[in-house]
Design an enzyme around this catalytic site. Structure first.
Site, PDB file in Angstrom:
ATOM      1  N   GLU A 150       0.829  -1.000   0.109  1.00 34.39           N
ATOM      2  CA  GLU A 150      -0.118   0.431  -0.071  1.00 34.39           C
ATOM      3  C   GLU A 150       0.701   1.255   0.274  1.00 34.39           C
ATOM      4  O   GLU A 150       0.586   2.135   0.723  1.00 34.39           O
ATOM      5  CB  GLU A 150      -0.717  -0.093   1.074  1.00 34.39           C
ATOM      6  N   GLU A 197      -3.586  -9.552  -0.039  1.00 30.57           N
ATOM      7  CA  GLU A 197      -4.850  -9.184   1.491  1.00 30.57           C
ATOM      8  C   GLU A 197      -5.862  -8.889   0.878  1.00 30.57           C
ATOM      9  O   GLU A 197      -6.230  -7.671  -0.070  1.00 30.57           O
ATOM     10  CB  GLU A 197      -4.254  -7.881   1.758  1.00 30.57           C
TER      11      GLU A 197
END
Length: 808
Positions: free
Chosen positions: A425, A501
């Site tokens: 991220e 994820e």
């Protein structure tokens, strides 16, 4: 393009080589030992503590690995905040005095730190060796020029974790991983210079290519022979080669060797067969160095249409993300604690681990190699743009290249590692500079290891993502966005997929809200934090409570199961972890995301995955059966290998249910009445499994269960002991919160206590713990000596209980 990878080796300390292999290899020249006992420690700044003559007699004596944060109390004003579990950071000093034998004069000595959190500076006898800020990286120092043979020497380490927050989760503080001391000749094999691939692998043969480096730190050249021997998983020498080399003074020489072997035993998740290579340096007829490298032969590839293949067989990656803490033990590495976590996850059907979001302890990869887990190995949570005030971005410019190189060189030989992740991220996803940065990092990885695919966890996985636009991502990594999984071939034609994820579902073990009343998606805005973060609003196990960016457990798994081109997923998370109790703040201090709670007790979703991911027969019903008369309760059942489930209440059938289409459970709404709920699963009319739950009475006793009653001496092995509060009939009392006091007779200690309650502020390393929803845990650490240990459990109003452990 289909990515094919034929990679097969990994480096391990000799202690992870099997007894049969070690006896066959007879490794005895290179000396590598743990350098972890009898260190001195003191919190705070201590001027002059780096000097040889400093008086540390009043400091605490302890063994490493050590995490000082886990022993300190929680406080709402601790600067790390809820992200780091409201625990302290600070500054700490470590010192170790040791005698260096005079007979070792002329040899080379090196120390290896597997991980120090963070900003560590190391001295030997007052000489500064260097500083490494990244708390998750392994680093080495050559002590040869400053160590004093025949005298007492002192290593000093200053650790500075005072700038907070520097992490988005609990990091721990101190020398929390193992330290090693290695003695070799001055002409030696460089372990991080060893790299083995297999260009060709089939069921009938394999080509094994060994690349290696020999370093010579003498002031004269070295004429040597390097003997390379390959041993089978059974310890039999099957191949060997000798290489004559001339290594210049203060120089290094690289060489390569190829071997051909017949009928290879392939490494897989179901049969993780491990070979090893022994390399021996011979000079003037004398063996002067040797090094063992276990390895596994296997192939894998990702196909854009058909997903993931291991050894030519299609396989879904059924993974979980794992942070590095070990619950009540904090961040301090313990092999048995990690092994227990993997055992629990394997029972659920997990076959892969993502090391979120940093290089893991080497021991975790060794265990994955030995136990048969695939690994996504991740380096960074942060590049140059910061996520926290003092995160890795502070070190980026100076350190990112060396940290990435050291990570790849250390781990590139593990057969369990199948994916490199260069970031999670990353904020540069939304910045144009992200493209060049991704190319730079991927270039480093490919230089050191061209055999594995590269990915990143993208929470904006679109073609406009700057990292994806770089063209460097062999796998397009999705973080969440499950609603667009099915569109992947249209969004990224010809590319391969991995869900790096997923999910972020929330649950408290043993807590049940009515599905129609529970909070399904937490309201959230970046500018105002959580609009409702009340920890009393616990999320239940009914798989309908999750973050706005996540999903229920079922919603993310269903498309992965359905579409071949979706290679697999990594769920956030396998276990609860310390810190980041999103969406809650104080008093919550650990996460709610785990499928297993912090103590290692499965939540109900565990059985959904087990029913989907394993061939074990599953029939799990919940919730407990202690409610108010007439209260309407939803009873759910996870099951497999059956056509239907029939539910009975006090002997009366409540009907038969069968899963429809892609359902993952069946359910009944039942007015509560005390008694027994029994479920029966059937296939073709024949009973497959039965399960029964009862209304529990008052707490009557403690049921004590050890995961292992025989443990090893030496001060590192653990026994995890579960305490269930049960009624007179042995039923667990679901709301019991009895306080349990633990004491020990014998050479052992209490390593930790826990109950899985995310809001509890108990002392993890004390001797008392309250049950939470009827359960709690005591972790017992062996002492140095063999013998018997008696562990006594006392709770007011209940009979005391004793369990005996044997230590040898």
């Amino acid at each position: 393009m289909t990515i094919k990878v034929y990679l097969l080796i990994f480096s391990l300390p000799a202690l992870f080589v099997s007894c049969a292999q070690r006896e066959t290899a007879q490794e005895e020249i290179r000396e590598t030992s743990k350098f972890t006992s009898q260190w001195k420690f003191a919190l705070g700044e201590h001027e002059g503590a780096n000097e040889l003559a400093y008086d540390d007699s009043q400091w605490k004596t302890l063994d490493l690995p050590h995490d000082w944060s886990i022993t300190e109390p929680y406080h709402i004003d601790n600067p790390g905040g809820h992200g780091t579990a409201f625990m302290i950071g600070g500054i700490g000093w470590y010192r170790k005095s040791f005698h260096w034998p005079r007979e070792n004069a002329g040899k080379r000595v090196e120390t290896t730190f597997d991980g120090v959190y963070q900003n560590s500076t190391v001295w030997i006898n007052g000489k500064e060796l260097g500083t490494r800020p990244f708390g998750y990286i392994t680093f080495k120092y050559d002590l040869t020029d400053w160590i004093k043979p025949g005298e007492t020497n002192v290593i000093a380490v200053r650790v500075d974790n005072s700038d907070q927050p520097n992490s988005r989760w609990y990091s721990g503080s101190g020398i929390y991983r193992n330290v090693w001391l290695t003695t070799t000749s001055k002409t030696f094999i460089d372990p991080w210079g060893v790299f083995i691939t297999t260009p060709q692998v089939s069921d009938h043969s394999a080509t094994i290519r060994l690349e290696s480096q020999v370093r010579n730190q003498n002031d004269h050249s070295a004429e040597i022979t390097v003997l390379s021997e390959i041993f089978s998983p059974q310890g039999k020498r099957i191949l060997h080669n000798s290489k004559e080399l001339n290594v210049g003074a203060q120089d290094e020489t690289a060489f390569s060797v190829e071997f051909e072997t017949n009928d290879p035993q392939l490494w897989s998740v179901s049969d993780p067969s491990l070979y090893f290579i022994k390399q021996t340096i011979i000079s003037n007829g004398e063996k002067i160095d040797d090094y063992l490298t276990p390895f596994g032969i296997r192939t894998f590839h990702f196909d854009p249409q058909l997903g993931f293949f291991l050894n030519g067989e299609s396989m879904k990656i059924k993974g979980v993300c794992m942070h590095h803490d070990l619950g009540a033990l904090g961040a301090a590495v313990n092999v048995r604690a990690m092994e227990r976590q993997l055992e629990i996850l394997r029972d659920m059907g997990v076959n892969a681990i993502r090391t979120a979001h940093n290089p893991p302890a080497p021991e975790l990869l060794h265990l994955c190699d030995l136990m048969g887990f695939l690994v996504m190995n991740e380096t960074f949570d942060e590049w140059k743009l910061p996520k926290t005030s003092y995160g890795y971005s502070v070190f980026w410019d100076q350190w990112h290249e060396q940290d990435l190189r050291d990570h790849i060189l250390r781990d590139r030989n593990h057969p369990s590692v199948i994916i490199w992740s260069i970031g999670n991220e990353i904020l540069e996803q939304w910045q144009p500079q992200g493209t060049a940065m991704a190319k730079h990092l991927a270039g480093i990885v490919r230089e050191l290891d061209p055999t594995r695919p590269i990915t990143a966890g993208n929470n904006e996985p679109t073609p406009d993502n700057s990292l994806i636009k770089s063209g460097m991502m062999d796998l397009i990594g999705y973080n969440y966005k499950h609603e667009s999984f099915a569109d992947f071939p249209d969004l990224f034609p010809g590319e391969s997929f991995i869900a790096a994820e997923t999910t972020s579902a929330l649950a408290t073990r043993g807590s049940y809200d009515h599905p129609s009343d529970s909070i399904r998606v937490w309201p959230y805005r970046w500018d105002e934090k959580f609009l409702d973060g009340n920890p009393d609003h616990t999320c239940s196990a009914y798989d309908n409570c999750h973050t706005p960016w996540g999903s229920s457990h079922g919603a993310s798994w269903k498309p992965i199961k359905k579409y071949d081109f979706l290679s697999g997923l990594f769920i956030w998370t396998g276990f609860d972890y310390l810190g980041e109790p999103t969406p809650y703040e104080w008093p919550s201090r650990s996460s709610y995301f785990g499928i297993v709670d912090l103590a290692g007790f499965p939540k109900d979703a565990f059985y959904m995955y087990k029913s989907e991911w394993t061939s074990d027969i599953v029939l799990h019903i919940f919730p407990h059966w202690n409610w108010q008369p007439g209260q309407e309760i939803d009873i759910w059942a996870y099951y497999n290998q059956a056509d239907e489930v029939e539910l009975f209440l006090n002997g009366t059938s409540l009907g038969i249910r069968a899963k429809q289409e892609d359902d993952l459970h069946v359910s009944w709404r039942v007015p509560f009445e005390p008694g027994a709920v029994r479920a029966v699963s059937r296939k073709n009319g024949q009973v497959v499994k039965e399960n029964e739950i009862h209304t529990a009475g008052d707490a009557a006793r403690m049921k004590i269960t050890a995961d292992r009653s025989l443990i090893k001496s030496g001060g590192e092995d653990l026994s995890f002991i579960t305490i269930d509060i049960v009624d007179k009939n042995g039923n667990m009392v679901p709301f019991a919160d009895n306080k349990v006091v633990i004491s020990i007779e014998g050479d052992a200690s209490i390593a930790g206590v826990d109950n899985g309650d995310q809001t509890s502020h108990h002392d993890f390393q004390g001797n008392t713990i309250k049950a939470f929803h009827g359960k709690c845990l005591a972790i017992i650490r062996s002492g140095k000596a063999n013998g018997r240990i008696k562990v006594l459990f006392e709770s007011e109003g209940l009979p005391s209980e004793t369990i005996t452990l044997n230590v040898n």
